[in-house]
Design a protein around this motif. Structure first.
Motif, mmCIF file in Angstrom:
data_model
loop_
_atom_site.group_PDB
_atom_site.id
_atom_site.type_symbol
_atom_site.label_atom_id
_atom_site.label_comp_id
_atom_site.label_asym_id
_atom_site.label_seq_id
_atom_site.Cartn_x
_atom_site.Cartn_y
_atom_site.Cartn_z
ATOM 1 N N ARG A 26 0.533 -1.304 0.146
ATOM 2 C CA ARG A 26 -0.166 -0.076 0.040
ATOM 3 C C ARG A 26 1.002 1.322 0.185
ATOM 4 N NH1 ARG A 26 -4.926 -1.392 4.190
ATOM 5 N NH2 ARG A 26 -5.777 -3.292 2.878
ATOM 6 N N GLY A 27 2.181 1.154 -0.491
ATOM 7 C CA GLY A 27 2.988 2.500 -0.830
ATOM 8 C C GLY A 27 3.532 2.580 0.330
ATOM 9 N N ILE A 28 3.784 1.609 1.188
ATOM 10 C CA ILE A 28 4.594 1.646 2.457
ATOM 11 C C ILE A 28 5.790 0.747 2.156
ATOM 12 C CG2 ILE A 28 4.898 1.554 4.832
ATOM 13 C CD1 ILE A 28 1.665 1.963 4.937
ATOM 14 N N ARG A 29 6.967 1.390 2.346
ATOM 15 C CA ARG A 29 8.118 0.335 2.374
ATOM 16 C C ARG A 29 8.569 -0.287 3.613
ATOM 17 N NH1 ARG A 29 12.899 0.799 -1.276
ATOM 18 N NH2 ARG A 29 14.703 -0.119 -0.074
ATOM 19 N N LEU A 30 8.408 -1.657 3.619
ATOM 20 C CA LEU A 30 8.543 -2.232 5.143
ATOM 21 C C LEU A 30 9.961 -3.098 4.961
ATOM 22 C CD1 LEU A 30 4.975 -3.655 5.136
ATOM 23 C CD2 LEU A 30 5.413 -1.832 6.152
ATOM 24 N N ASN A 31 10.760 -2.519 5.991
ATOM 25 C CA ASN A 31 11.991 -3.334 6.224
ATOM 26 C C ASN A 31 11.908 -4.308 7.408
ATOM 27 O OD1 ASN A 31 13.610 -1.875 4.365
ATOM 28 N ND2 ASN A 31 13.275 -0.127 5.420
ATOM 29 N N TYR A 32 12.251 -5.535 7.233
ATOM 30 C CA TYR A 32 12.353 -6.478 8.204
ATOM 31 C C TYR A 32 13.341 -7.681 7.972
ATOM 32 C CZ TYR A 32 10.047 -9.717 4.912
ATOM 33 O OH TYR A 32 9.555 -10.396 3.957
ATOM 34 N N VAL A 33 13.684 -8.364 9.036
ATOM 35 C CA VAL A 33 14.621 -9.448 8.856
ATOM 36 C C VAL A 33 13.957 -10.749 8.590
ATOM 37 C CG1 VAL A 33 16.483 -10.890 9.873
ATOM 38 C CG2 VAL A 33 16.127 -8.314 10.458
ATOM 39 N N GLU A 34 14.439 -11.317 7.244
ATOM 40 C CA GLU A 34 13.936 -12.685 6.878
ATOM 41 C C GLU A 34 14.896 -13.817 7.011
ATOM 42 O OE1 GLU A 34 11.514 -13.310 2.925
ATOM 43 O OE2 GLU A 34 13.814 -13.485 2.422
ATOM 44 N N VAL A 35 14.096 -14.920 7.485
ATOM 45 C CA VAL A 35 15.225 -15.922 7.765
ATOM 46 C C VAL A 35 14.736 -17.063 6.854
ATOM 47 C CG1 VAL A 35 15.399 -15.594 10.223
ATOM 48 C CG2 VAL A 35 13.611 -16.924 9.431
ATOM 49 N N PHE A 36 15.888 -18.038 6.267
ATOM 50 C CA PHE A 36 15.645 -18.853 5.442
ATOM 51 C C PHE A 36 16.901 -19.803 5.393
ATOM 52 C CE2 PHE A 36 18.097 -15.359 3.736
ATOM 53 C CZ PHE A 36 18.990 -16.018 3.093
ATOM 54 N N TYR A 37 17.002 -20.895 4.771
ATOM 55 C CA TYR A 37 18.133 -21.586 4.521
ATOM 56 C C TYR A 37 18.432 -21.883 3.169
ATOM 57 C CZ TYR A 37 15.331 -25.613 3.950
ATOM 58 O OH TYR A 37 14.645 -26.665 3.286
ATOM 59 N N LEU A 38 19.679 -22.164 2.578
ATOM 60 C CA LEU A 38 20.026 -22.318 1.279
ATOM 61 C C LEU A 38 20.228 -24.122 1.138
ATOM 62 C CD1 LEU A 38 22.714 -19.595 0.614
ATOM 63 C CD2 LEU A 38 20.423 -19.856 -0.139
ATOM 64 N N ASP A 39 19.708 -24.446 -0.197
ATOM 65 C CA ASP A 39 20.061 -25.566 -0.389
ATOM 66 C C ASP A 39 19.913 -25.708 -2.088
ATOM 67 O OD1 ASP A 39 20.261 -28.530 -0.370
ATOM 68 O OD2 ASP A 39 18.092 -28.761 0.416
ATOM 69 N N TYR A 40 19.999 -26.719 -2.548
ATOM 70 C CA TYR A 40 20.526 -26.873 -3.941
ATOM 71 C C TYR A 40 18.897 -26.727 -4.733
ATOM 72 C CZ TYR A 40 25.000 -28.946 -3.183
ATOM 73 O OH TYR A 40 26.259 -29.092 -2.926
ATOM 74 N N ALA A 41 18.915 -25.949 -5.817
ATOM 75 C CA ALA A 41 17.614 -25.993 -6.668
ATOM 76 C C ALA A 41 17.170 -27.247 -7.058
ATOM 77 C CB ALA A 41 17.817 -25.010 -7.684
ATOM 78 N N VAL A 42 15.878 -27.520 -7.382
ATOM 79 C CA VAL A 42 15.047 -28.669 -7.862
ATOM 80 C C VAL A 42 14.447 -28.245 -8.793
ATOM 81 C CG1 VAL A 42 13.437 -30.389 -7.274
ATOM 82 C CG2 VAL A 42 15.025 -29.571 -5.205
ATOM 83 N N ASP A 43 14.396 -29.006 -9.900
ATOM 84 C CA ASP A 43 13.632 -28.593 -11.007
ATOM 85 C C ASP A 43 12.145 -29.162 -10.847
ATOM 86 O OD1 ASP A 43 12.201 -29.398 -13.724
ATOM 87 O OD2 ASP A 43 13.926 -28.565 -14.625
ATOM 88 N N GLU A 44 11.100 -28.459 -10.912
ATOM 89 C CA GLU A 44 9.974 -28.746 -10.525
ATOM 90 C C GLU A 44 9.198 -29.730 -11.363
ATOM 91 O OE1 GLU A 44 8.068 -27.437 -7.806
ATOM 92 O OE2 GLU A 44 9.962 -26.526 -7.239
ATOM 93 N N ASP A 45 9.671 -29.801 -12.805
ATOM 94 C CA ASP A 45 8.901 -30.640 -13.473
ATOM 95 C C ASP A 45 9.602 -32.083 -13.390
ATOM 96 O OD1 ASP A 45 7.227 -28.813 -14.736
ATOM 97 O OD2 ASP A 45 8.832 -28.102 -16.093
ATOM 98 N N THR A 46 10.839 -32.147 -13.349
ATOM 99 C CA THR A 46 11.787 -33.382 -13.182
ATOM 100 C C THR A 46 12.044 -34.018 -11.854
ATOM 101 O OG1 THR A 46 13.755 -32.331 -13.586
ATOM 102 C CG2 THR A 46 12.497 -32.931 -15.513
ATOM 103 N N GLY A 47 12.158 -32.878 -11.015
ATOM 104 C CA GLY A 47 12.330 -33.320 -9.561
ATOM 105 C C GLY A 47 13.785 -33.501 -9.541
ATOM 106 N N LEU A 48 14.788 -33.248 -10.552
ATOM 107 C CA LEU A 48 15.956 -33.234 -10.427
ATOM 108 C C LEU A 48 16.561 -32.246 -9.483
ATOM 109 C CD1 LEU A 48 16.877 -34.364 -14.181
ATOM 110 C CD2 LEU A 48 16.874 -36.130 -12.106
ATOM 111 N N ILE A 49 18.080 -32.355 -8.969
ATOM 112 C CA ILE A 49 18.619 -31.645 -8.004
ATOM 113 C C ILE A 49 19.696 -30.854 -8.882
ATOM 114 C CG2 ILE A 49 20.156 -31.178 -6.109
ATOM 115 C CD1 ILE A 49 18.312 -33.385 -4.633
ATOM 116 N N ASP A 50 19.602 -29.651 -9.053
ATOM 117 C CA ASP A 50 20.686 -28.904 -9.838
ATOM 118 C C ASP A 50 21.849 -28.636 -8.748
ATOM 119 O OD1 ASP A 50 22.385 -27.175 -10.973
ATOM 120 O OD2 ASP A 50 20.910 -25.743 -11.826
ATOM 121 N N LYS A 51 22.799 -29.446 -8.698
ATOM 122 C CA LYS A 51 23.904 -28.991 -7.634
ATOM 123 C C LYS A 51 24.833 -27.879 -7.845
ATOM 124 C CE LYS A 51 23.813 -33.453 -5.308
ATOM 125 N NZ LYS A 51 24.841 -34.269 -4.725
ATOM 126 N N SER A 52 24.324 -27.296 -9.018
ATOM 127 C CA SER A 52 25.349 -26.037 -9.585
ATOM 128 C C SER A 52 24.671 -24.824 -8.810
ATOM 129 C CB SER A 52 25.329 -25.879 -10.985
ATOM 130 O OG SER A 52 24.091 -25.520 -11.546
#
Length: 165
Positions: A26-52
């Motif tokens: 609504r036109g307001i810029r909101l700053n906050y701290v987001e938490v997450f973790y990193l892991d290998y990408a997964v192709d949604e169609d094949t289910g294959l893991i992209d280790k790159s």
């Protein structure tokens, strides 16, 4: 922040990460701290893991925490007290969270919960902000408080007025 260990898709422990996030609502810029973790990408169609390539993922717990942080940023932008402001105020005047809750007419654990989890509502946040910023309003609430003995009321009012001069 505590070091949380998470398991990747290969059951390898990984660290929880955090970074500043910016969202616009609504036109307001909101700053906050987001938490997450990193892991290998997964192709949604094949289910294959992209280790790159590694991408952000979120646990259910992290999603809940991120949503609370975003809500808190929104409420602060609309005039609510920041939980850090409450902590700073309490430390400055040496007031327990339960005592401040009682002074403001909340249940005993409200201030402690707000400090840990963020603001619960805009009216609550605005009332707290008003009281933290105006010594006269806070003194008025202290004097109206039935949950404190008169000696404690006098001590707190005096402490707040003296340190604010």
């Amino acid at each position: 922040m505590e070091d949380l260990k998470l398991l990747t898709q290969n059951n390898v422990p990984t660290e929880e990460l955090a970074e500043n996030a910016v969202k616009e609502y609504r036109g307001i810029r909101l700053n906050y701290v987001e938490v997450f973790y990193l892991d290998y990408a997964v192709d949604e169609d094949t289910g294959l893991i992209d280790k790159s390539k590694k991408v952000k993922y979120y646990t259910k717990n992290q999603i809940g925490r991120n949503l609370r942080a975003l809500k808190n940023a929104y409420l602060i932008s609309k005039g609510a007290a920041d939980p850090e402001e409450i902590l700073t105020f309490r430390k400055r005047y040496n007031i327990a969270a339960s005592t401040l809750s009682i002074i403001l007419g909340f249940s005993k654990n409200t201030i402690s919960n707000i400090e840990k989890e963020g603001m619960s509502s805009l009216p609550t946040g605005r009332l707290i902000k008003l009281c933290l910023e105006d010594v006269e309003v806070m003194s008025h609430y202290i004097n109206l408080c039935d949950g404190l003995e008169n000696a404690k009321k006098i001590e707190l009012s005096k402490k707040i007025k003296e340190k604010n001069v």
